[in-house]
Every structure is written in structure tokens, then in C-alpha cells.
Design a protein around this motif. Structure first.
Motif, PDB file in Angstrom:
ATOM      1  N   ALA A  93      12.052 -18.500 -46.358  1.00  0.00           N
ATOM      2  CA  ALA A  93      12.224 -17.205 -47.019  1.00  0.00           C
ATOM      3  C   ALA A  93      13.699 -16.817 -47.084  1.00  0.00           C
ATOM      4  CB  ALA A  93      11.417 -16.140 -46.300  1.00  0.00           C
ATOM      5  N   LEU A  94      14.403 -17.013 -45.998  1.00  0.00           N
ATOM      6  CA  LEU A  94      15.826 -16.661 -45.972  1.00  0.00           C
ATOM      7  C   LEU A  94      16.629 -17.566 -46.915  1.00  0.00           C
ATOM      8  CD1 LEU A  94      17.736 -14.629 -44.711  1.00  0.00           C
ATOM      9  CD2 LEU A  94      18.095 -16.228 -42.818  1.00  0.00           C
ATOM     10  N   TRP A 115       4.934 -14.161 -50.105  1.00  0.00           N
ATOM     11  CA  TRP A 115       5.888 -14.513 -51.153  1.00  0.00           C
ATOM     12  C   TRP A 115       6.079 -13.408 -52.178  1.00  0.00           C
ATOM     13  CZ3 TRP A 115       8.799 -17.773 -49.136  1.00  0.00           C
ATOM     14  CH2 TRP A 115       9.830 -18.337 -49.875  1.00  0.00           C
ATOM     15  N   ALA A 116       5.095 -12.559 -52.337  1.00  0.00           N
ATOM     16  CA  ALA A 116       5.276 -11.400 -53.218  1.00  0.00           C
ATOM     17  C   ALA A 116       6.408 -10.534 -52.676  1.00  0.00           C
ATOM     18  CB  ALA A 116       3.991 -10.601 -53.324  1.00  0.00           C
ATOM     19  N   SER A 117       6.436 -10.377 -51.396  1.00  0.00           N
ATOM     20  CA  SER A 117       7.474  -9.581 -50.745  1.00  0.00           C
ATOM     21  C   SER A 117       8.831 -10.293 -50.797  1.00  0.00           C
ATOM     22  CB  SER A 117       7.058  -9.328 -49.290  1.00  0.00           C
ATOM     23  OG  SER A 117       8.008  -8.561 -48.625  1.00  0.00           O
ATOM     24  N   VAL A 118       8.835 -11.569 -50.493  1.00  0.00           N
ATOM     25  CA  VAL A 118      10.084 -12.353 -50.485  1.00  0.00           C
ATOM     26  C   VAL A 118      10.661 -12.433 -51.897  1.00  0.00           C
ATOM     27  CG1 VAL A 118      11.069 -14.653 -50.076  1.00  0.00           C
ATOM     28  CG2 VAL A 118       9.431 -13.695 -48.452  1.00  0.00           C
ATOM     29  N   PRO A 152      21.712  -4.582 -51.445  1.00  0.00           N
ATOM     30  CA  PRO A 152      22.758  -5.382 -50.801  1.00  0.00           C
ATOM     31  C   PRO A 152      22.162  -6.542 -50.013  1.00  0.00           C
ATOM     32  CG  PRO A 152      22.400  -3.364 -49.570  1.00  0.00           C
ATOM     33  CD  PRO A 152      21.546  -3.275 -50.805  1.00  0.00           C
ATOM     34  N   PHE A 153      22.935  -7.589 -49.888  1.00  0.00           N
ATOM     35  CA  PHE A 153      22.512  -8.736 -49.089  1.00  0.00           C
ATOM     36  C   PHE A 153      23.093  -8.574 -47.695  1.00  0.00           C
ATOM     37  CE2 PHE A 153      22.698 -12.898 -47.237  1.00  0.00           C
ATOM     38  CZ  PHE A 153      21.506 -13.481 -47.629  1.00  0.00           C
ATOM     39  N   ASN A 154      22.244  -8.208 -46.768  1.00  0.00           N
ATOM     40  CA  ASN A 154      22.628  -8.065 -45.368  1.00  0.00           C
ATOM     41  C   ASN A 154      21.679  -8.966 -44.589  1.00  0.00           C
ATOM     42  OD1 ASN A 154      22.401  -7.149 -42.598  1.00  0.00           O
ATOM     43  ND2 ASN A 154      23.595  -5.352 -43.217  1.00  0.00           N
ATOM     44  N   GLU A 155      22.181 -10.118 -44.160  1.00  0.00           N
ATOM     45  CA  GLU A 155      21.311 -11.127 -43.554  1.00  0.00           C
ATOM     46  C   GLU A 155      20.561 -10.599 -42.331  1.00  0.00           C
ATOM     47  OE1 GLU A 155      21.433 -15.700 -41.943  1.00  0.00           O
ATOM     48  OE2 GLU A 155      22.873 -15.066 -43.460  1.00  0.00           O
ATOM     49  N   LEU A 171      17.828  -8.301 -43.606  1.00  0.00           N
ATOM     50  CA  LEU A 171      16.822  -9.076 -44.324  1.00  0.00           C
ATOM     51  C   LEU A 171      15.982  -9.915 -43.374  1.00  0.00           C
ATOM     52  CD1 LEU A 171      18.914 -10.123 -47.437  1.00  0.00           C
ATOM     53  CD2 LEU A 171      16.906  -8.623 -47.421  1.00  0.00           C
ATOM     54  N   THR A 172      16.591 -10.429 -42.332  1.00  0.00           N
ATOM     55  CA  THR A 172      15.843 -11.198 -41.344  1.00  0.00           C
ATOM     56  C   THR A 172      14.808 -10.312 -40.655  1.00  0.00           C
ATOM     57  OG1 THR A 172      17.710 -12.704 -41.021  1.00  0.00           O
ATOM     58  CG2 THR A 172      16.047 -12.647 -39.274  1.00  0.00           C
ATOM     59  N   LYS A 173      15.201  -9.087 -40.299  1.00  0.00           N
ATOM     60  CA  LYS A 173      14.251  -8.137 -39.702  1.00  0.00           C
ATOM     61  C   LYS A 173      13.105  -7.861 -40.683  1.00  0.00           C
ATOM     62  CE  LYS A 173      17.612  -5.581 -36.923  1.00  0.00           C
ATOM     63  NZ  LYS A 173      18.320  -4.295 -36.789  1.00  0.00           N
ATOM     64  N   TYR A 174      13.457  -7.646 -41.937  1.00  0.00           N
ATOM     65  CA  TYR A 174      12.472  -7.375 -42.984  1.00  0.00           C
ATOM     66  C   TYR A 174      11.489  -8.549 -43.123  1.00  0.00           C
ATOM     67  CZ  TYR A 174      10.725  -7.105 -47.785  1.00  0.00           C
ATOM     68  OH  TYR A 174       9.921  -7.106 -48.892  1.00  0.00           O
ATOM     69  N   LEU A 175      12.022  -9.770 -43.119  1.00  0.00           N
ATOM     70  CA  LEU A 175      11.170 -10.958 -43.256  1.00  0.00           C
ATOM     71  C   LEU A 175      10.215 -11.081 -42.074  1.00  0.00           C
ATOM     72  CD1 LEU A 175      13.779 -13.550 -44.585  1.00  0.00           C
ATOM     73  CD2 LEU A 175      11.933 -12.446 -45.888  1.00  0.00           C
ATOM     74  N   LYS A 176      10.724 -10.829 -40.879  1.00  0.00           N
ATOM     75  CA  LYS A 176       9.874 -10.895 -39.683  1.00  0.00           C
ATOM     76  C   LYS A 176       8.753  -9.861 -39.754  1.00  0.00           C
ATOM     77  CE  LYS A 176      13.332 -12.790 -36.533  1.00  0.00           C
ATOM     78  NZ  LYS A 176      14.220 -12.534 -35.382  1.00  0.00           N
TER      79      LYS A 176
END
Length: 183
Positions: free
Chosen positions: A84-85, A146-149, A162-165, A168-173
Motif C-alpha cells: 500500500a505504501l 484497496w478502495a481506501s488505498v 499532502p504526502f506525509n509518510e 499515511l502509514t498510520k492511516y494504512l494501519k
């Protein structure tokens, strides 16, 4: 005596690939590709039946790029989140190419979707929390996650968020955790 062929199929494919990466499919014309190669359109049509034939071969090249380069990056230990990342990084680092593949719908959308699908389903087999799921559950999990990603990646590619890794990692988790609860 016949003239020696100087423009090869692989060169045309390489140029078409670079054109799509730089301009999206708006630049994917025989004339534009020929212009980039400093030749006429004749070599393109000698090597490919038509532009759809070139597009089919381009799809093979794109699939290889995505699986061998984009998804192969090691950013996290958790394979699903890594995939995802990597997808989000692709949207950030190559926004024109990302939009051409995932937002313009000028290639076979099912085949493009299948690339991510296959990569992520393979990652499901590598994780304790997902490898025991039934196939139907994995399919549902992929669709939800994947809809979310993809939504986040689309917003990133269009420079709308903005791209804040770290964020975004917290969001993906959180997304993965929520999707697993639904399954």
C-alpha cells in the motif's frame, strides 16, 4: 538491395513507455512517438499492426515495471502495508504515470487493477492475520482495503492531499485494522 532496418520494435516500445510516463495517454499517438524518435510513423506500423497492438505490448512492460520496481521497494516489514505504501509513493513520485494508468482508463482497467490485486493477495499469504482467510474473505478484504488505498493515492497524485509518510502509514494501519474487523 533492401535498406537495413534501423528502428527496432524494442526502441519503439521504449519510447512509447517514456511518452506515457511523461505525458500520459494524451501523448500516446504514432505521430508523437515518431517525433520523439526522430522518424516517420512508418517504423511503428511496420513493427505493430496498429496502436492497440502497441498498447497491448506496452501493458506487459508496465506490469513488469509495477511488479519489479514499484512494488519491490522495501519500506516496511509488514508486506500488505508495504504494498500500500509503495502504491502511495508511486502516486507521489510519478503522478503523471500514475494518473495515466489508474485514472485515465485508457488501458484495460481490469488488467491494471489485477496487478495490484495479485501483488496484495500474494502478501496476504505472508501475514499471520490474513493467510488463514478463505479466498472469498481475501477478495473482500482486498476490495475494502484497496478502495481506501487507491482513493488516497488518487488524491496524492492530483496534489489534493499532502504526502506525509508517517501520517499515511498510520492511516494504512487503521484502514487495514478496520477492514479486518469487517471480514
Amino acid at each position: 538491395m533492401a535498406r537495413k532496418k534501423t528502428i527496432m520494435k524494442s526502441s519503439i516500445l521504449d519510447t512509447a513507455y517514456e511518452v506515457v510516463k511523461a505525458e500520459g495517454f494524451d501523448g500516446f499517438t504514432a505521430r508523437n512517438i515518431a517525433k520523439e524518435m526522430n522518424c516517420s510513423t512508418q517504423p511503428i506500423y511496420l513493427e505493430f499492426k496498429n496502436m492497440d497492438d502497441l498498447k497491448r505490448e506496452l501493458l506487459v512492460r508496465i506490469k513488469a515495471h509495477l511488479t519489479e520496481t514499484i512494488y519491490a521497494q522495501e519500506r516496511m516489514e509488514k508486506p500488505i502495508l508495504n504494498d500500500a505504501l509503495n502504491y502511495l509513493h508511486f502516486a507521489k513520485e510519478e503522478p503523471v504515470f500514475f494518473k495515466a494508468l489508474y485514472l485515465e482508463n485508457r488501458l484495460d482497467a481490469k488488467q491494471i487493477y489485477a496487478i495490484s490485486h495479485d501483488v496484495v493477495l500474494d502478501s496476504f499469504e505472508k501475514e499471520d492475520e490474513t493467510k488463514g482467510l478463505q479466498k472469498s474473505e481475501k477478495e473482500k478484504l482486498f476490495a475494502l482495503l484497496w478502495a481506501s488505498v487507491h482513493g488516497a493515492a488518487s488524491l496524492i497524485a492530483q496534489d489534493l492531499i499532502p504526502f506525509n509518510e508517517e501520517e499515511l502509514t498510520k492511516y494504512l494501519k487503521q484502514s487495514l485494522k478496520g477492514c479486518l474487523k469487517v471480514i
